[in-house]
Design an enzyme around this catalytic site. Structure first.
Site, mmCIF file in Angstrom:
data_model
loop_
_atom_site.group_PDB
_atom_site.id
_atom_site.type_symbol
_atom_site.label_atom_id
_atom_site.label_comp_id
_atom_site.label_asym_id
_atom_site.label_seq_id
_atom_site.Cartn_x
_atom_site.Cartn_y
_atom_site.Cartn_z
ATOM 1 N NE ARG A 1 -3.743 1.981 0.977
ATOM 2 C CZ ARG A 1 -3.486 3.247 0.968
ATOM 3 N NH1 ARG A 1 -2.516 3.707 0.215
ATOM 4 N NH2 ARG A 1 -4.206 4.079 1.675
ATOM 5 C CG ASP B 1 -14.277 -0.103 -0.364
ATOM 6 O OD1 ASP B 1 -13.728 -0.351 0.718
ATOM 7 O OD2 ASP B 1 -15.238 0.685 -0.476
#
Ligand code: CP3
Length: 347
Positions: free
Chosen positions: A41, A77
């Site tokens: 990330r 998501d």
């Protein structure tokens, strides 16, 4: 579906069949509590990570190898489905999701797309699923997911996270026709998206109604339940279905009525008593996520209490009552998975 997938502890529990041990996976099992996730990330934004199927697949597989959980859940998501609907969003550092132009009037709702081509517009999620399924080679099943229409509607109307959902309720109470039009558009997109995930290889799908607990039962029945019931009717029957909601225990009987092979409970309820009240359905849950921050003995005592609530009934999927906190250590998460496997082993 391979023989070993059909016979996996997780899918057996979804069908309320006995299994050799209680299966366990953790909501948000891929994420910031893992050093390997933080490393990946640090090089890409969250949305880039979701769209890079090779990296998303790597992150999806991490908890399977690292923790030994009984199911993988695709790394994505709930907000990604908004892009093909024409609703822009971004994740701002620290503040969570933010909608570019909140949808609040009948005119705003008219501008939302009525249909999406999930195979085209969300192809990167489907590609992640295909890569993960090939890598898992039938060892554990993969779960796909979507946000439930109320939880998605609350984001698009409020523009982000909310405490009292006043814009949402104002639209719901003030213009029921516009509310239903928005819920219908969101539900159609959710159905297309979940069925595309099943076609790509997901053997179960979870509907996340994370923020539904702001409603009372009468409002749930009137403004939400018909839409959610439609979703469960139209999901491809090949997949097991999980229906998860938090915040208001009075809604669980109505959620069960709406559908789902498995009802996901948060940590605010007694699992054993709630299961007895709900009756003939499988149950997922419901360890307090903060218990992972407690000393090992306390964590194990609380996990044992959840297993005792299930009392060996067929159809228990062990999970947290909501997502894992980023402050959790990987060692504690692994200790929980091992503990549930060992103490539920049936010989
Ligand atoms: O469970 C898994 O491992 C799969 C991954 C997953 C994510 N989001 C990854 C994610 C799942 C199932 C979700 C669902 C999701 N997204 C929900 C429903 C589940 C729940 O927890 O209630 C909701 C409400 C969202 C919306 C969303 N996305 C929020 C509120 C946030 C957190 C914002 C923040 O910064 O704390 C996200 C971002 C997000 N989704 C992260 C992850 C790993 C963190 C992103 C990062 O790396 O910064």
């Amino acid at each position: 579906m391979t023989e070993s997938e059909r016979d996996s502890a997780f899918l057996r529990a979804c069908r309320r069949e006995p299994s050799a041990h209680t299966p366990i996976w953790l909501m948000r099992q891929a994420g910031r509590y893992q050093p390997e996730y933080r490393e990946i990330r640090s090089k890409v934004t969250f949305v880039e990570l979701c769209k890079r199927s090779d990296l998303a697949a790597e992150v999806t597989l991490l908890p399977v190898t690292q923790l030994g959980v009984d199911a993988a859940i695709v790394f994505a998501d709930i907000l990604l489905v908004l892009e093909p609907l024409g609703i822009g969003f971004e994740f701002t550092k620290g503040d969570g999701p933010s909608i570019t132009r909140p949808v609040r009037s009948a005119r705003d709702i008219d501008a939302v797309a009525s249909e999406i081509d999930a195979r085209e517009s969300l192809s990167y999620v489907l590609e992640t699923i295909r890569i993960v399924c090939a890598a898992l080679a039938g060892k554990v099943p993969l779960i796909g997911f979507a946000g439930a229409p109320f939880t998605l509607a609350s984001y698009v109307i409020e523009g982000g996270a909310s405490r009292d959902y006043l814009h949402t309720k104002k639209l719901m109470y003030g213009d029921e026709g516009a509310w239903n039009a928005l819920m219908t558009k969101l539900s159609s997109a959710i159905i297309a998206y979940l069925n595309a995930q099943i076609e790509a290889g997901a053997l179960a799908v979870q509907l996340f109604d994370s923020w539904i607990g702001t409603l009372g039962p009468a409002d749930y029945r009137r403004y939400v339940q018909p839409h959610v019931a439609r979703i469960f009717r139209e999901i491809d029957r090949r997949a097991a279905t999980i229906h998860f909601g938090t915040g208001n225990p009075a809604l669980y009987p109505l959620m069960k009525e709406a559908g789902g092979d498995v009802i996901g409970l948060d940590w605010r309820v007694d699992l054993g008593r709630t299961w007895t009240e709900l009756g003939d359905v499988a149950i997922m849950g419901n360890l307090e996520p903060a218990a992972l921050l407690a000393p090992r003995a306390e964590l194990e005592q609380r996990a044992r209490a959840v297993l005792e609530g299930a009392a060996g009934r067929a159809g228990h999927v062990f999970n947290l009552g909501h997502g894992i906190h980023k402050e959790t250590s990987v060692e504690q998460a692994k200790a929980l998975v091992d503990f549930v496997h060992e103490s539920s082993a049936r010989r």
